[in-house]
Design a protein around this motif. Structure first.
Motif, PDB file in Angstrom:
ATOM      1  N   THR A  61       8.894   1.249   3.580  1.00 18.15           N
ATOM      2  CA  THR A  61       9.613   2.259   2.747  1.00 18.15           C
ATOM      3  C   THR A  61       9.398   3.274   2.312  1.00 18.15           C
ATOM      4  OG1 THR A  61       8.894   0.918   0.790  1.00 18.15           O
ATOM      5  CG2 THR A  61      10.680  -0.666   2.060  1.00 18.15           C
ATOM      6  N   SER A  62      10.985   3.807   1.703  1.00 15.08           N
ATOM      7  CA  SER A  62      10.498   5.753   1.436  1.00 15.08           C
ATOM      8  C   SER A  62      10.344   6.243   0.371  1.00 15.08           C
ATOM      9  CB  SER A  62      11.685   5.979   1.509  1.00 15.08           C
ATOM     10  OG  SER A  62      12.387   7.390   0.678  1.00 15.08           O
ATOM     11  N   GLY A  63       9.290   6.328  -0.472  1.00 16.50           N
ATOM     12  CA  GLY A  63       8.817   6.890  -1.610  1.00 16.50           C
ATOM     13  C   GLY A  63       9.611   7.275  -2.721  1.00 16.50           C
ATOM     14  N   ILE A  64      10.498   8.536  -1.617  1.00  8.95           N
ATOM     15  CA  ILE A  64      11.376   8.698  -1.863  1.00  8.95           C
ATOM     16  C   ILE A  64      12.400   8.825  -2.947  1.00  8.95           C
ATOM     17  CG2 ILE A  64      13.384  10.987  -1.834  1.00  8.95           C
ATOM     18  CD1 ILE A  64       9.899  11.517  -1.951  1.00  8.95           C
ATOM     19  N   TYR A  65      13.016   7.228  -2.575  1.00  8.30           N
ATOM     20  CA  TYR A  65      14.333   6.501  -2.497  1.00  8.30           C
ATOM     21  C   TYR A  65      13.809   5.050  -2.728  1.00  8.30           C
ATOM     22  CZ  TYR A  65      18.225   2.976   0.103  1.00  8.30           C
ATOM     23  OH  TYR A  65      19.008   2.423  -0.031  1.00  8.30           O
ATOM     24  N   LYS A 119      10.748  18.949  -4.178  1.00  3.08           N
ATOM     25  CA  LYS A 119       8.983  18.741  -4.799  1.00  3.08           C
ATOM     26  C   LYS A 119       8.836  17.161  -3.854  1.00  3.08           C
ATOM     27  CE  LYS A 119      10.182  18.232  -9.774  1.00  3.08           C
ATOM     28  NZ  LYS A 119      11.566  18.175 -10.252  1.00  3.08           N
ATOM     29  N   THR A 120       9.817  17.328  -2.532  1.00  2.00           N
ATOM     30  CA  THR A 120       8.839  16.379  -1.930  1.00  2.00           C
ATOM     31  C   THR A 120       7.777  17.124  -0.734  1.00  2.00           C
ATOM     32  OG1 THR A 120      10.517  14.462  -1.861  1.00  2.00           O
ATOM     33  CG2 THR A 120       9.126  14.839   0.082  1.00  2.00           C
ATOM     34  N   LEU A 121       8.575  18.679  -0.265  1.00  2.00           N
ATOM     35  CA  LEU A 121       8.213  19.718   0.601  1.00  2.00           C
ATOM     36  C   LEU A 121       6.795  19.457  -0.237  1.00  2.00           C
ATOM     37  CD1 LEU A 121       9.985  20.916   2.523  1.00  2.00           C
ATOM     38  CD2 LEU A 121       9.361  19.829   2.821  1.00  2.00           C
ATOM     39  N   ASN A 122       6.850  19.994  -0.903  1.00  2.00           N
ATOM     40  CA  ASN A 122       4.963  20.298  -2.065  1.00  2.00           C
ATOM     41  C   ASN A 122       4.347  18.819  -2.296  1.00  2.00           C
ATOM     42  OD1 ASN A 122       5.797  23.275  -1.512  1.00  2.00           O
ATOM     43  ND2 ASN A 122       7.553  22.934  -2.949  1.00  2.00           N
ATOM     44  N   ALA A 123       4.662  17.880  -2.677  1.00  2.00           N
ATOM     45  CA  ALA A 123       3.869  16.521  -2.817  1.00  2.00           C
ATOM     46  C   ALA A 123       3.058  16.236  -2.251  1.00  2.00           C
ATOM     47  CB  ALA A 123       4.927  15.465  -3.460  1.00  2.00           C
ATOM     48  N   VAL A 124       3.897  16.508  -0.656  1.00  2.00           N
ATOM     49  CA  VAL A 124       2.609  15.839   0.516  1.00  2.00           C
ATOM     50  C   VAL A 124       1.772  16.405   0.881  1.00  2.00           C
ATOM     51  CG1 VAL A 124       4.020  15.040   1.454  1.00  2.00           C
ATOM     52  CG2 VAL A 124       4.392  17.225   3.027  1.00  2.00           C
ATOM     53  N   LEU A 125       0.567  15.880   1.119  1.00  2.00           N
ATOM     54  CA  LEU A 125      -0.371  15.988   1.020  1.00  2.00           C
ATOM     55  C   LEU A 125      -0.931  17.340   2.271  1.00  2.00           C
ATOM     56  CD1 LEU A 125      -4.170  16.520   2.519  1.00  2.00           C
ATOM     57  CD2 LEU A 125      -3.524  13.673   2.797  1.00  2.00           C
ATOM     58  N   HIS A 139      -4.710   6.839   4.337  1.00  2.03           N
ATOM     59  CA  HIS A 139      -3.806   6.960   3.964  1.00  2.03           C
ATOM     60  C   HIS A 139      -3.072   8.121   5.401  1.00  2.03           C
ATOM     61  CE1 HIS A 139      -6.711  10.108   3.558  1.00  2.03           C
ATOM     62  NE2 HIS A 139      -5.617  11.120   3.625  1.00  2.03           N
ATOM     63  N   LEU A 140      -1.484   8.663   5.161  1.00  2.00           N
ATOM     64  CA  LEU A 140      -1.931   9.726   6.398  1.00  2.00           C
ATOM     65  C   LEU A 140      -1.918  10.912   6.365  1.00  2.00           C
ATOM     66  CD1 LEU A 140       2.233   7.493   6.759  1.00  2.00           C
ATOM     67  CD2 LEU A 140       0.163   7.579   8.290  1.00  2.00           C
ATOM     68  N   GLU A 141      -1.808  11.132   7.889  1.00  2.00           N
ATOM     69  CA  GLU A 141      -1.137  12.434   7.580  1.00  2.00           C
ATOM     70  C   GLU A 141      -1.369  12.870   8.839  1.00  2.00           C
ATOM     71  OE1 GLU A 141      -5.954  14.220   5.401  1.00  2.00           O
ATOM     72  OE2 GLU A 141      -5.428  15.915   7.521  1.00  2.00           O
ATOM     73  N   CYS A 142      -0.126  13.517   8.762  1.00  2.00           N
ATOM     74  CA  CYS A 142       1.294  12.837  10.292  1.00  2.00           C
ATOM     75  C   CYS A 142       2.117  13.903   9.389  1.00  2.00           C
ATOM     76  CB  CYS A 142       1.828  12.110   9.820  1.00  2.00           C
ATOM     77  SG  CYS A 142       2.916  11.199   8.658  1.00  2.00           S
ATOM     78  N   LYS A 172       0.975  -1.131  -0.154  1.00  2.00           N
ATOM     79  CA  LYS A 172      -0.049  -0.282  -0.113  1.00  2.00           C
ATOM     80  C   LYS A 172       0.901   1.319   0.079  1.00  2.00           C
ATOM     81  CE  LYS A 172      -3.822  -2.169   2.736  1.00  2.00           C
ATOM     82  NZ  LYS A 172      -2.936  -3.102   2.886  1.00  2.00           N
ATOM     83  N   GLN A 173       0.512   2.141  -0.599  1.00  2.00           N
ATOM     84  CA  GLN A 173       1.260   3.410  -0.787  1.00  2.00           C
ATOM     85  C   GLN A 173       0.424   4.219   0.377  1.00  2.00           C
ATOM     86  OE1 GLN A 173       1.293   6.030  -3.812  1.00  2.00           O
ATOM     87  NE2 GLN A 173       3.069   6.967  -3.086  1.00  2.00           N
ATOM     88  N   TRP A 174       0.497   5.084   1.464  1.00  2.00           N
ATOM     89  CA  TRP A 174       0.087   5.839   2.587  1.00  2.00           C
ATOM     90  C   TRP A 174       0.616   7.405   2.387  1.00  2.00           C
ATOM     91  CZ3 TRP A 174       1.888   2.948   7.726  1.00  2.00           C
ATOM     92  CH2 TRP A 174       1.130   1.423   7.269  1.00  2.00           C
ATOM     93  N   SER A 175       1.550   7.567   1.602  1.00  2.00           N
ATOM     94  CA  SER A 175       1.541   8.491   1.103  1.00  2.00           C
ATOM     95  C   SER A 175       2.833   8.881   0.154  1.00  2.00           C
ATOM     96  CB  SER A 175       2.199   9.811   2.464  1.00  2.00           C
ATOM     97  OG  SER A 175       3.387   9.719   2.463  1.00  2.00           O
ATOM     98  N   PRO A 176       3.345  10.411  -0.611  1.00  2.00           N
ATOM     99  CA  PRO A 176       4.487   9.568  -1.410  1.00  2.00           C
ATOM    100  C   PRO A 176       5.643  10.190  -0.562  1.00  2.00           C
ATOM    101  CG  PRO A 176       3.181  12.216  -1.319  1.00  2.00           C
ATOM    102  CD  PRO A 176       2.765  11.477  -0.080  1.00  2.00           C
ATOM    103  N   VAL A 177       5.686   9.503   1.062  1.00  2.00           N
ATOM    104  CA  VAL A 177       6.841   9.457   1.050  1.00  2.00           C
ATOM    105  C   VAL A 177       6.547   7.726   1.220  1.00  2.00           C
ATOM    106  CG1 VAL A 177       8.364   9.702   3.345  1.00  2.00           C
ATOM    107  CG2 VAL A 177       7.355  11.804   2.440  1.00  2.00           C
ATOM    108  N   VAL A 178       5.489   7.760   2.253  1.00  2.00           N
ATOM    109  CA  VAL A 178       5.351   6.182   3.171  1.00  2.00           C
ATOM    110  C   VAL A 178       4.616   4.822   2.386  1.00  2.00           C
ATOM    111  CG1 VAL A 178       5.040   4.933   4.944  1.00  2.00           C
ATOM    112  CG2 VAL A 178       5.978   7.668   5.146  1.00  2.00           C
ATOM    113  N   TYR A 179       5.666   4.290   2.264  1.00  2.00           N
ATOM    114  CA  TYR A 179       4.851   2.659   1.331  1.00  2.00           C
ATOM    115  C   TYR A 179       4.805   2.022   2.733  1.00  2.00           C
ATOM    116  CZ  TYR A 179       4.845   4.604  -3.382  1.00  2.00           C
ATOM    117  OH  TYR A 179       4.984   4.843  -4.742  1.00  2.00           O
TER     118      TYR A 179
END
Lengths: 443, 693
Positions: free
Chosen positions: B205-209, B678-684, B186-189, B136-143
C-alpha cells in the motif's frame, strides 16, 4: 561412523548386478572399479552410434528410478541431437523422498558406476558437460563424489579426448541447499542455474529445454548407475532380469518394522511377502503388518492385507492404486499410530512446500494444523471428513506433483484407517453436561 | 501471426491465431477466466491456479494462462469441476489472508474481494490459528503487509522485468515465503509505486495515500502528469477538493500501467504551504499582498504606458502551461503588445530536427512506436532517470519483441542491460561515436533515434543525414524536459518562429538576450524561473511574474500573480513525441487563477481584441490555424492522445543552439517545481543522479 545400509553380504534372494562391487574392499576407488569390469561398457558404447545406444537402453526396459518410472530410452530419444545448442547431462542426486536411501549407497560404494553411466548417456546425445546435483544434507557424499571425479580426471576417464576416443566430457558436482522440491526435475534445474528452487512451466520438458534452456538428459542416480550393466550384459539380458515392461533390478530400501532393514537389490516383480519374510527377516517381534508404504511417502499407503499379495513393480502397484515410486519401502506393524504417521508425513510436505502455488502452500499448512489438532484428539467427525476433502482439493490442482504427493498418502490413511482418528477423538471428548453456562447468545 | 484455429468454449465456437493463450483468447471473446498471477506483458507463472479450466481429453484441469489454443480443443470454463476448483482455491487463499477489509486501503478495489464475491464460498471452514507477521514500511512510499500477500509475484516481476530495477525478491519458502526488499528492511529503487498499483490485494500500500479515504468516496480525474515531457496519464483521486492519490489502475493512457514517482506521488506541491494565493505588488521595495483587481489594473496600466511609449517588452513563457495558454501568450505578445521578444527555456533543438526532416513523411515517433520498433538508438540521455516512460517502452520492446537497443551516452545507463551495444562518450563526441555503429544499424528493419541535448544545431542535420545513409526507415524523438516543452515550441514561444514553426516576420531577442539587455523596459515571465541561474541586467524593467510559488524570479518581480498549477485547470499539452492530450481540472486552490484567465483579464483591461480566453475557444483557433494541430476533437475529449503532424517545410535554425540545454533532472528532481514536493524530497534516493551504474 555412518550407519551402514548394506549388510555384510547380500541376501541369497537378491539379484546382484548394480551392487556387485559394493562389498569389495576399497570399493569406491577407481582401481577397484577398473579391476572389476569398470569403464568397459563405456568403451563398448563408444563403438556404437547414438541411435544404437538409445535402442539398447529401450530394449532393456529400464524405467526411471527416481519415482516417476518413465521409460529411460524413450526419454533420451526426445533430445534433439541436431540442435545447435549444447546438450547437457544432469544427475538428480537430491534423494529426499522419505523412505529412500539407495542413491546414497550408490555414491558411497560405487561412484564410478555412476560416472560411467553418465558418459554413456553423453555419447547417446552428444553432450560434453554434466552436473551431479547432490542434496546439501549429503555433505559426506559430496566429498566422496568429488574424490571419484578427481580420480577419473587423473586417469583420463573425464576431460578432453577420453582414452583417445576423441570424446570430451566435463563433469562436476553441484550442491543443493536443503530443499526436497529441488528433487523435482525442473526445480532442480532452476536451482542449478542459481535461482530459487521452484518448478518451471512444462512444456517444454528438459529433453528439449533443460539446463540453461539447452536440451538436457535429467535422470536419477540409480537410472544412470544401471546403464553400464546394460551395456556389459546387453539390453535384452538386463530386461529379462525383471518382468515385461519393467526390466532389470531395483535397489529397494526396506525400512521400518522388519528384522533386517537395509538396501537390497531385488529383481523387478519381486513378491512383497517374500521381501518382508525372507529378505527382511520377517516382521520384528513377530508383529502383524498393519500398513506399508511401497515407494516413498508420496504414494498411497497400503493396508497389510492389500500389500501381502502384491509384487514390487510399476504395474502391480498401479493396479493397487498406488506406486512403486522410488522404492523406499516403509513397513509399519500393529504398534504404529496411523494418525501420528499421517501427521508426520504432512509435516514433511508442509515444510518442503516451495510456496509457488496456492493449493500446496496453503493446503499443506492447513492440513498440518488440522492433523495436529486431530492427533491431540480435539475435533469432530466433520474435521476428519475435512482432511480428506482438503487433500482432494489439492489433488491434480497444483503446479507440480508435490501437492499430489502430500494429498495421496493423507487421503489413503484417512480412508483406510478412519477408525484410528475416531478413536482419538472419542478418547478426548469432554461432556458439556454439568458445566456452568458462561455466555448466552440468546439473551 | 500464426494461422487461425477453431476451438469451442462453453459450447460456443471461437477462432484465434494458433498458439494464443487460452486465457487471452477467451478474454477477447468475452469469456472470463479469472487469474491473479497472470499479467499481460510479464513472465507466465501458472502459480495461483485460479485459471484452471476443464479441457476435454486432458487428464486433469489445465491452467488457461499457459495453454495455447489448438484446433478442435473443447473447453469448459464453468463446469462443476471448475467451479469447485475456484471455490476451494479461494478457500485455501483465505486461510491465512487476514480479514482486514474494514481497515485495508484496497477495500473496494481489491481483486481478491472481487474474486471471492464472484467465485468464492460463503464462508470458510478454517478454524485454526493464522500466521501473523507485523506490517513493514520499506520507504516513505511503500508499506508491506505480509499476511495479506497472496504471493502472486506481480510486484517482483514488474520491478524486475518492467522497470529493470529488480528491487523485490522472495525469501523463505512455503507458506512462510515473504516478499523482501533489496536492502533487507528497506527499499532502494525508483520509488515509482508500480508494485503498489499492480498488487491485486492490500499487501503493498501507498504511504502517501493510506488511511485517508475509500476509493468510492473519491472523484477520479484523469489528467496528464505535469512533470517530465513523456505525457503519462495519471488519474488523480480527489476528495473534498484535495488530491489524495495519483495512479493509473485503469491503464487507459498511452502509458498503460506505467507511472513514475512523479506521476503517482509528486502532486503534493499543490498543497504546499508556500503556494502563492494572493497577488503581490512591490510597495516601497517590499512585496505586499493586494487584491486581484488592483494588481491587474496596475499591470494593465503599466503595460499600456510602456507600449504607448514604444518600450521594449520581453516575454518568457513556460514549459508547463497549456497549449492554449502558450498560443494566447504569444498572440498577446506579438499582436497585443507588439513585441517580437518572446522565448522559453529551450531544452531540445526541435526546429533543427523538423528542418532536417522536411519533405519526409512519417518520421516522428510516437510513444507506441517505441514499443514496436525493431531497433532503438539512444543518444545522450539517461532515459530511465529523465524520461522514464520512454525507457519503459523501449525496455518492454527489447524484452517482448527482442528489439535491438544501442546506447551512446556519457555514462552507464539502465538501458545498457538490454543493449546490443553500449558506448560511453563525452557529449561532444556523441555524433562521431554513433557513426561507428553504421554496420550494426544497417541490418535492422526499422530504427527510432532518440536524442538529447548533445545533438543540437548543425549536428541534427548531420545526424539525420547519417541515418538516411543507412537506407532503413527511421523515426525520431527530440528530447525536451517538461510536460509542455514541446507545446511551448509548437505554439511559437520562440523569438523567430510563430505557431506551427512559421517564420516570424520580425525576429526578436532570445531569453538570454532579453535578460542581458540593459534597456529592457518590461519583462513578463509566465511559469518559468530564469533568474534562478541568471541576472536581469535592466534595473528599470517592470517585471510581472505569474507563478505558483515565490521563485527566485518572482522575488525580483514588481507584480506577482498567483497562478493555478496544471492540476487546477483544463486545456491540452503536447508530450515529447508530439502527442496532444487533455489535462483536466482536479482541484482548486483559493486565490489562484489559471494563466489563461489572467491573460484574458489583462487583455480586457488593456482593451485588446485577442479573442475569448477560454480553453475551448483557443483550442478551436489552434486547430484551425496552427500547422499540424488539426487533431480530432473526439480523441482528445475522451482522454486519448492525438499525434500532431510535423511541419513539412524548411525551418530556420536557432541563432544560438548551444544555449539549448536539458535541466538534467533525475527521477527525484523536477526543476523548480520539484522542490515543493515533500514526497520527492522525502525518499532516501533523492535527489539521485544521472549516469550512475
Amino acid at each position: 561412523m555412518y550407519p551402514s545400509l548394506l549388510h555384510d553380504s547380500p541376501h541369497p534372494s537378491e539379484t546382484v548386478v548394480l551392487s556387485k562391487r559394493y562389498r569389495l574392499p576399497n570399493s569406491r576407488s577407481i582401481d577397484t572399479y577398473l579391476a572389476n569390469d569398470g569403464y568397459k561398457a563405456f568403451m563398448r558404447a563408444s563403438q556404437m552410434s547414438p541411435e544404437q545406444i538409445i535402442d539398447e537402453v529401450k530394449t532393456s526396459n529400464l524405467r526411471g528410478r527416481g519415482g516417476a518410472g518413465f521409460p529411460t530410452g524413450m526419454k533420451w530419444s526426445f533430445v534433439p541431437r541436431t540442435s545447435p545448442k549444447p546438450k547437457y547431462i544432469v544427475v538428480n542426486a537430491d534423494e529426499s523422498e522419505p523412505g529412500t536411501c539407495k542413491d546414497r549407497v550408490i555414491i558411497q560404494y560405487d561412484p564410478h558406476q555412476l560416472i560411467e553411466g553418465i558418459l554413456i548417456a553423453a555419447r547417446a546425445v552428444d553432450a560434453h558437460r554434466g552436473w551431479i546435483y547432490i542434496r546439501g544434507e549429503y555433505r559426506y557424499l559430496i566429498d566422496i563424489m568429488d574424490e571419484a571425479l578427481a580420480e577419473a580426471y587423473a586417469r583420463g576417464w573425464l576431460g578432453k579426448n577420453i582414452q583417445g576416443t576423441g570424446f570430451d566430457f566435463e563433469l562436476s558436482s553441484h550442491t543443493g541447499a536443503g530443499a526436497y522440491e529441488c528433487g523435482e526435475e525442473s526445480a532442480l534445474l532452476e536451482s542449478l542455474e542459481g535461482k530459487r528452487g521452484v518448478p518451471r512451466i512444462r512444456p517444454p520438458f528438459p529433453a528439449v529445454s533443460g539446463a540453461f534452456q539447452a536440451p538436457t538428459i535429467l535422470n536419477n542416480v540409480e537410472t544412470f548407475a544401471a546403464v553400464p550393466s546394460i551395456f556389459l550384459m546387453g539390453g535384452q539380458a538386463w530386461a529379462d532380469l525383471g518382468i515385461p515392461k519393467a526390466g532389470g533390478t531395483k535397489l529397494t530400501c526396506l525400512t521400518g518394522h522388519v528384522n533386517r532393514p537395509g538396501v537390497h537389490e531385488l529383481a523387478l516383480g519381486f513378491p512383497v511377502r517374500k521381501m518382508i519374510e525372507d529378505v527382511g527377516g520377517g516382521m520384528r517381534g513377530g508383529n502383524k503388518l498393519k500398513a506399508m508404504i511401497p515407494g516413498g511417502s508420496s504414494c498411497p499407503v497400503l493396508t497389510g492385507e492389500e500389500a501381502w499379495e502384491l509384487t514390487m513393480d510399476y504395474d502391480s502397484m498401479a493396479k493397487a492404486k498406488t506406486m512403486l515410486g522410488s522404492g523406499g519401502v516403509v513397513i509399519m506393524d500393529e504398534t504404529t499410530d496411523m494418525v501420528k504417521a499421517c501427521l508426520r508425513i504432512i509435516r514433511f510436505y508442509q515444510h518442503e512446500s516451495c510456496g509457488w502455488c496456492i493449493p500446496c502452500r496453503e493446503g499443506t499448512l492447513w492440513l498440518k494444523k488440522l492433523l495436529t489438532r486431530l492427533d491431540e484428539g480435539v475435533g469432530s467427525a466433520k474435521d476428519i471428513d475435512l482432511v480428506g476433502d482438503l487433500a482432494d482439493n489439492m489433488l491434480g490442482r497444483t503446479f507440480c506433483p508435490l501437492g499430489d504427493a502430500a494429498a495421496l498418502p493423507t487421503m489413503s490413511i484417512v480412508r483406510k484407517f478412519r477408525h484410528e482418528f475416531e478413536a482419538k477423538l472419542a478418547k478426548k471428548a469432554v461432556s458439556m453436561a454439568g458445566l456452568p453456562q458462561l455466555v448466552s447468545i440468546n439473551g | 501471426m500464426a494461422d487461425p484455429v477453431t476451438f469451442t468454449v462453453n459450447g460456443k465456437s471461437m477462432q484465434a491465431p494458433g498458439g494464443t493463450l487460452l486465457i487471452d483468447a477467451c478474454k477477447r471473446a468475452g469469456v472470463e477466466i479469472p487469474a491473479f498471477c497472470y499479467y499481460e506483458g510479464l513472465a507466465l507463472q501458472a502459480a495461483c491456479r485460479m485459471c484452471l479450466v476443464e479441457v476435454e481429453k486432458a487428464p486433469k484441469l489445465m491452467a488457461g494462462c499457459t495453454l495455447p489454443v489448438t484446433e478442435g480443443m473443447v473447453v469448459h470454463t464453468e463446469s462443476p469441476a471448475v467451479v469447485k476448483a475456484r471455490k476451494t482455491t479461494l478457500e485455501f487463499l483465505l486461510t491465512n489472508h487476514p480479514l482486514d477489509c474494514p481497515v485495508c486501503d484496497k477495500g473496494g478495489e481489491c481483486e481478491l474481494q472481487d474474486m471471492v464475491f464472484r467465485y468464492g464460498a460463503g464462508d470458510s471452514r478454517f478454524t485454526e490459528i493464522k500466521h501473523h507477521v507485523d506490517e513493514k514500511q520499506w520507504s516513505p512510499v511503500v508499506y508491506f503487509d505480509a499476511p495479506r500477500c497472496i504471493l502472486c509475484y506481480r510486484c517482483v516481476r514488474i520491478c524486475d522485468e518492467g522497470l529493470g530495477v529488480k528491487a523485490l525478491g522472495v525469501t523463505n519458502r512455503g507458506a512462510y515465503s515473504e516478499i523482501t526488499p533489496n536492502l533487507g528492511d528497506h527499499l532502494e529503487c525508483d520509488e515509482c509505486g508500480a508494485c503498489i498499483d499492480i498488487c491485486p490485494v492490500g499487501a503493498l500500500t501507498s504511504g502517501i495515500y493510506r488511511y485517508q479515504t475509500r476509493p468510492w468516496e473519491m472523484e477520479h480525474v484523469a489528467t496528464i502528469c505535469t512533470h517530465c515531457s513523456n505525457g503519462c496519464k495519471t488519474t488523480l483521486g480527489v476528495k473534498n477538493d484535495q488530491i489524495l492519490r495519483g495512479n493509473n489502475r485503469d491503464r487507459s493512457g498511452i502509458n498503460g500501467e506505467f507511472l513514475c514517482i512523479k506521476g503517482r506521488y509528486a502532486f503534493d506541491f499543490v498543497e504546499h504551504a508556500e503556494r502563492l494565493q494572493s497577488p503581490l505588488m512591490r510597495v516601497n521595495g517590499k512585496l505586499e499582498e493586494v487584491s486581484w483587481s488592483k494588481a491587474l489594473s496596475f499591470v494593465a496600466q503599466r503595460f499600456s504606458e510602456i507600449k504607448a511609449a514604444g518600450g521594449k517588452f520581453g516575454v518568457i513563457g513556460s514549459e508547463h502551461t497549456t497549449n492554449e495558454e502558450n498560443y494566447y501568450l504569444q498572440k498577446f505578445a506579438r499582436q497585443g503588445l507588439g513585441t517580437p521578444h518572446i522565448d522559453h527555456r529551450r531544452s531540445g533543438d526541435l526546429p533543427a530536427l523538423l528542418d532536417a526532416l522536411s519533405s519526409k513523411q512519417n518520421t516522428l515517433a510516437t510513444t507506441a512506436d517505441l514499443y514496436n520498433a525493431k531497433g532503438v538508438l539512444i543518444i545522450g540521455s539517461d532515459l530511465s532517470q529523465q524520461h522514464p516512460f520512454l525507457a519503459y517502452q523501449i525496455r518492454s520492446d527489447a524484452r517482448l519483441h527482442q528489439a535491438k537497443v544501442f546506447t551512446v551516452t556519457e555514462g552507464p545507463v539502465r538501458e545498457d542491460k538490454v543493449a546490443t551495444k553500449a558506448i560511453r562518450a563525452a557529449a561532444a563526441d556523441h555524433l562521431a561515436t554513433l557513426k561507428t555503429l553504421a554496420d550494426d544499424l544497417k541490418s535492422i528493419g526499422d530504427l527510432i533515434v532518440v536524442f538529447g541535448d548533445s545533438i543540437k544545431g548543425a549536428a541534427v542535420a548531420e545526424l539525420v543525414a547519417f541515418i538516411d545513409s543507412l537506407g532503413i526507415p527511421a523515426k525520431y524523438v527530440c528530447l525536451v524536459d517538461y510536460s509542455n516543452s514541446r507545446g511551448a515550441s509548437d505554439m511559437g514561444l520562440l523569438p523567430y518562429l510563430g505557431p506551427g514553426y512559421h517564420v516570424s516576420q520580425q525576429p526578436g531577442m532570445s531569453m538570454s538576450e532579453m535578460l542581458a539587455d540593459a534597456a529592457l523596459d518590461a519583462l513578463w515571465v509566465v511559469g518559468s524561473n530564469p533568474l534562478k541561474n541568471a541576472t536581469l541586467a535592466s534595473p528599470k524593467a517592470f517585471v510581472v511574474v505569474q507563478d505558483i510559488f515565490l521563485s527566485e524570479t518572482a522575488q525580483r518581480a514588481d507584480v506577482v500573480l498567483p497562478a493555478a498549477s496544471a492540476y487546477e485547470k483544463s486545456g491540452t499539452v503536447t508530450n515529447v513525441c508530439g502527442e496532444v492530450q487533455r489535462i483536466r481540472k482536479a482541484v482548486s486552490v483559493m486565490g489562484t487563477k489559471a494563466d489563461l484567465d489572467i491573460f484574458g483579464l489583462l487583455a480586457r483591461a488593456m482593451r485588446l481584441e485577442l479573442g475569448q480566453a477560454t480553453p475551448d475557444k483557443v483550442l478551436e483557433e489552434i486547430r484551425s490555424t496552427v500547422h499540424g494541430y488539426n487533431v480530432p476533437l473526439p480523441v482528445i475529449a475522451t482522454g486519448g492522445a492525438a499525434m500532431t503532424a510535423p511541419v513539412n517545410g524548411r525551418v530556420p535554425a536557432a541563432a544560438h543552439p548551444q544555449a539549448i540545454q536539458s535541466a538534467r533532472d533525475t527521477l527525484f528532481t523536477s526543476g523548480s517545481l520539484g522542490r515543493y514536493s515533500k514526497t520527492l524530497n522525502a525518499v532516501l534516493e533523492s535527489p539521485g543522479g544521472l549516469y550512475k551504474p
